[in-house]
Design an enzyme around this catalytic site. Structure first.
Site, PDB file in Angstrom:
ATOM      1  N   LYS A  23      31.168  13.492  -1.439  1.00 31.72           N
ATOM      2  CA  LYS A  23      31.453  13.345  -2.878  1.00 31.72           C
ATOM      3  C   LYS A  23      31.329  11.885  -3.320  1.00 31.72           C
ATOM      4  CE  LYS A  23      35.414  12.697  -5.795  1.00 31.72           C
ATOM      5  NZ  LYS A  23      36.080  11.444  -5.448  1.00 31.72           N
ATOM      6  N   ASN A  24      31.969  10.984  -2.575  1.00 26.93           N
ATOM      7  CA  ASN A  24      32.002   9.605  -3.051  1.00 26.93           C
ATOM      8  C   ASN A  24      30.655   8.900  -2.905  1.00 26.93           C
ATOM      9  OD1 ASN A  24      34.557   9.878  -4.010  1.00 26.93           O
ATOM     10  ND2 ASN A  24      35.570   8.881  -2.264  1.00 26.93           N
ATOM     11  N   ARG A  94      36.133   9.020 -12.539  1.00 27.22           N
ATOM     12  CA  ARG A  94      36.155   7.579 -12.407  1.00 27.22           C
ATOM     13  C   ARG A  94      34.742   7.021 -12.184  1.00 27.22           C
ATOM     14  NH1 ARG A  94      39.431   3.609 -12.193  1.00 27.22           N
ATOM     15  NH2 ARG A  94      38.990   1.865 -10.826  1.00 27.22           N
ATOM     16  N   CYS A 118      41.323  10.228 -11.034  1.00 30.64           N
ATOM     17  CA  CYS A 118      42.682  10.467 -10.544  1.00 30.64           C
ATOM     18  C   CYS A 118      43.579   9.287 -10.880  1.00 30.64           C
ATOM     19  CB  CYS A 118      42.679  10.610  -9.021  1.00 30.64           C
ATOM     20  SG  CYS A 118      41.932  12.128  -8.431  1.00 30.64           S
ATOM     21  N   ARG A 123      44.337   1.195 -11.651  1.00 31.95           N
ATOM     22  CA  ARG A 123      43.041   1.074 -10.961  1.00 31.95           C
ATOM     23  C   ARG A 123      42.125   0.189 -11.814  1.00 31.95           C
ATOM     24  NH1 ARG A 123      40.983   6.900  -9.023  1.00 31.95           N
ATOM     25  NH2 ARG A 123      39.735   5.673  -7.579  1.00 31.95           N
ATOM     26  N   PRO A 124      42.351  -1.130 -11.749  1.00 26.90           N
ATOM     27  CA  PRO A 124      41.560  -2.021 -12.602  1.00 26.90           C
ATOM     28  C   PRO A 124      40.085  -2.058 -12.181  1.00 26.90           C
ATOM     29  CG  PRO A 124      42.894  -3.301 -11.070  1.00 26.90           C
ATOM     30  CD  PRO A 124      43.277  -1.854 -10.878  1.00 26.90           C
ATOM     31  N   ILE A 125      39.213  -2.515 -13.102  1.00 23.98           N
ATOM     32  CA  ILE A 125      37.798  -2.687 -12.729  1.00 23.98           C
ATOM     33  C   ILE A 125      37.363  -4.142 -12.962  1.00 23.98           C
ATOM     34  CG2 ILE A 125      37.099  -0.265 -13.050  1.00 23.98           C
ATOM     35  CD1 ILE A 125      35.860  -1.154 -15.759  1.00 23.98           C
ATOM     36  N   ASP A 126      38.372  -5.040 -12.881  1.00 22.91           N
ATOM     37  CA  ASP A 126      38.078  -6.452 -13.148  1.00 22.91           C
ATOM     38  C   ASP A 126      37.012  -7.023 -12.214  1.00 22.91           C
ATOM     39  OD1 ASP A 126      40.309  -5.931 -11.317  1.00 22.91           O
ATOM     40  OD2 ASP A 126      40.370  -8.096 -11.050  1.00 22.91           O
ATOM     41  N   ASP A 306      42.358   8.155   1.335  1.00 21.89           N
ATOM     42  CA  ASP A 306      42.117   9.526   0.854  1.00 21.89           C
ATOM     43  C   ASP A 306      42.621  10.581   1.837  1.00 21.89           C
ATOM     44  OD1 ASP A 306      40.857   8.300  -1.246  1.00 21.89           O
ATOM     45  OD2 ASP A 306      38.834   8.655  -0.499  1.00 21.89           O
ATOM     46  N   ILE A 328      46.270   0.456  -0.054  1.00 24.95           N
ATOM     47  CA  ILE A 328      45.163   0.453  -1.033  1.00 24.95           C
ATOM     48  C   ILE A 328      45.697   0.810  -2.423  1.00 24.95           C
ATOM     49  CG2 ILE A 328      42.827   1.316  -1.558  1.00 24.95           C
ATOM     50  CD1 ILE A 328      42.901   0.087   1.229  1.00 24.95           C
ATOM     51  N   ARG A 398      37.175  19.024  -8.557  1.00 24.13           N
ATOM     52  CA  ARG A 398      36.385  17.809  -8.779  1.00 24.13           C
ATOM     53  C   ARG A 398      35.798  17.298  -7.476  1.00 24.13           C
ATOM     54  NH1 ARG A 398      39.522  13.380 -10.316  1.00 24.13           N
ATOM     55  NH2 ARG A 398      37.616  12.459  -9.549  1.00 24.13           N
TER      56      ARG A 398
END
Ligand code: EPU
Length: 421
Positions: A23-24, A94, A118, A123-126, A306, A328, A398
């Site tokens: 999936k990922n 995401r 999720c 869950r930043p995306i900086d 996970d 994490i 999902r």
């Protein structure tokens, strides 16, 4: 009315299960395909809701998506249009953020809604955004959308403060057409990153070092279509191996890359689970006794966050105290609250938990608060006494391809129903 998944516990599973494509990896490979100027054929695509959402986004971009078989798609971006991605479908997952790197890389401009996915705490995306800025992009946020644009993307050295999977892949994609060399230092090393680099390389990009902590990308002028087969899903594989240890007399988990599961397999061995590992499969036989273990989640090749959630369910049946430290996503413990309702003895602390076992579990109404919490509820449901009712099943769909079918074939009693709100 809402859909629930019901599992009658206590049935001993037996047989074989074939693991689907990752999936990922898939959720990054699909956006990566738009960087090509011709059709990209991908096989091993898992049938999960995230793929449907990404295909919907591709169609908005006028990218043709042909489904040739259950796990086989062709993505043709020949007539792609760079439209604004401000539709709600973007917030369903995401990984829609991978369109940032891919579209910015191809057109030098992207406008896209904030991604969803999720909730595992903040869950930043900086780091993604800092990477784009380092390549020369300017970023503007308004009305819930990011506009990221650059007159020209120019390769540079980027050090990631955290070895983020998403930032590594996003920067890698944005850099494929940039002028000169981009070096990503402290890059994440997950197998999914190697899979994306391998697709990009087949398309004509120059990417070296994926799988190590330094990745270099030398910009190219054009990329073409290609054929790619997705790696097996190590998290789905790990989930089934945990299910086998929890509820199977004997189970063969096929289509795996055992090296990707090293950390899990050694922890299960320490717990007393009997396993025979072959080149692409593992056979698990019912353990008579499970021992408690301590787990600390780490980036790959450490213990995967996970798998922390489904393993927690199994640890409720291990003798002694198991301590889990989550480094994490420190808030990734919602499954513990659900397990407590089923009878588990778990103390929650800040960023960690202590499981005291074994305790009998009984069927309850629980929630799949996120995807892997859903997996944890399935593991618990298979082991417990009575019927477990899991709501928010869309989280499970999902990320797990045909989980009901795979478990039913192994002898589980699992079905869906509509329940009153
Ligand atoms: N982080 C930042 N800033 C960023 C990016 C990340 O602070 O810009 C932090 C995160 O908050 C987290 C850590 O860095 O604490 C690692 O996050 P990472 O970026 O590696 O995670 P991700 O790319 O958002 C992927 C998987 C997750 C998996 C993590 C960790 C996908 C689509 N998602 O997320 O998978 O848990 O890596 O391995 O690939 C799942 O499959 O259930 C799932 C959540």
């Amino acid at each position: 009315m809402h859909e629930v998944m019901k599992i009658e516990g206590g049935h001993m599973l037996e047989g074989e299960v074939t693991i689907s494509g990752s999936k990922n990896a898939t959720v990054a490979l699909i956006p990566a395909a738009v960087l090509a100027n011709g059709p990209v054929t991908i096989v091993g695509v898992p049938q999960i809701a995230d793929v449907d959402s990404l295909s919907e986004i591709l169609r908005l971009l006028n990218v043709e998506v042909k489904v040739l078989g259950p796990d086989h798609i062709i993505i043709d971006p020949t007539h792609m249009k760079n439209v604004d991605l401000d539709q709600d479908v973007v917030t369903k997952l995401r990984a829609s953020y991978y369109f940032m790197g891919a579209i910015l890389g191809k057109y030098g401009r992207v406008r896209i809604k904030m991604p969803g996915g999720c909730y595992l705490g903040p869950r930043p995306i900086d780091l993604h955004l800092k990477g784009f800025e380092a390549l020369g992009a300017k970023i503007h946020y308004d009305h819930g959308c990011y506009t990221i644009e650059a007159e020209k993307l120019v390769g540079t050295k980027i050090f990631l403060d955290i070895a983020s999977v998403g930032a590594t892949i996003n920067i890698m994609m944005a850099a494929t057409y940039a002028e000169g060399r981009t070096t990503i230092e402290n890059a994440a090393k997950e197998p999914e990153i190697i899979d994306v680099a391998s697709l990009l390389t087949k398309m004509g990009a120059t990417v070296r070092g994926a799988g190590t902590n330094v990745i270099t990308i030398d910009g190219v002028n054009s990329m073409s279509g290609c054929f790619h087969e997705i790696i097996p899903d190590r998290i789905e594989a790990g989930t089934f191996i945990i299910i086998a240890a929890a509820a199977a007399k004997k189970m063969v988990v096929k289509n795996i890359i055992p090296q990707h599961l090293d950390a899990l397999l050694s922890k299960l061995k320490e717990m007393g689970v009997k396993m025979k590992v072959d080149v692409d499969k593992v056979t698990i036989t019912r353990p008579t006794h499970l021992k408690a273990v301590d787990i600390t989640t780490r980036p790959y090749p450490g213990f995967a966050t996970d798998l922390q959630q489904p393993l927690t369910s199994l640890l409720t049946q291990a003798e002694g105290e198991s301590h889990i430290e989550e480094t994490i996503y420190v808030e990734r413990f919602k499954h513990c609250l659900e397990l407590q309702r089923m009878g588990a003895n778990i103390d929650l602390m800040n960023g960690s938990c202590l499981i005291k076992g074994p305790t009998p579990l009984y069927g309850e109404k629980v929630s799949a608060t996120d995807l892997r919490c859903g997996a944890a509820m399935i593991v618990a449901g298979l082991m417990c006494d009575g019927v477990t009712e899991i709501k928010n099943t869309y989280h499970i769909d999902r990320g797990y391809a045909d989980i009901d079918g795979k478990l039913t074939a192994l002898g589980a009693k699992i079905w869906r129903e509509m329940a009153e709100d």
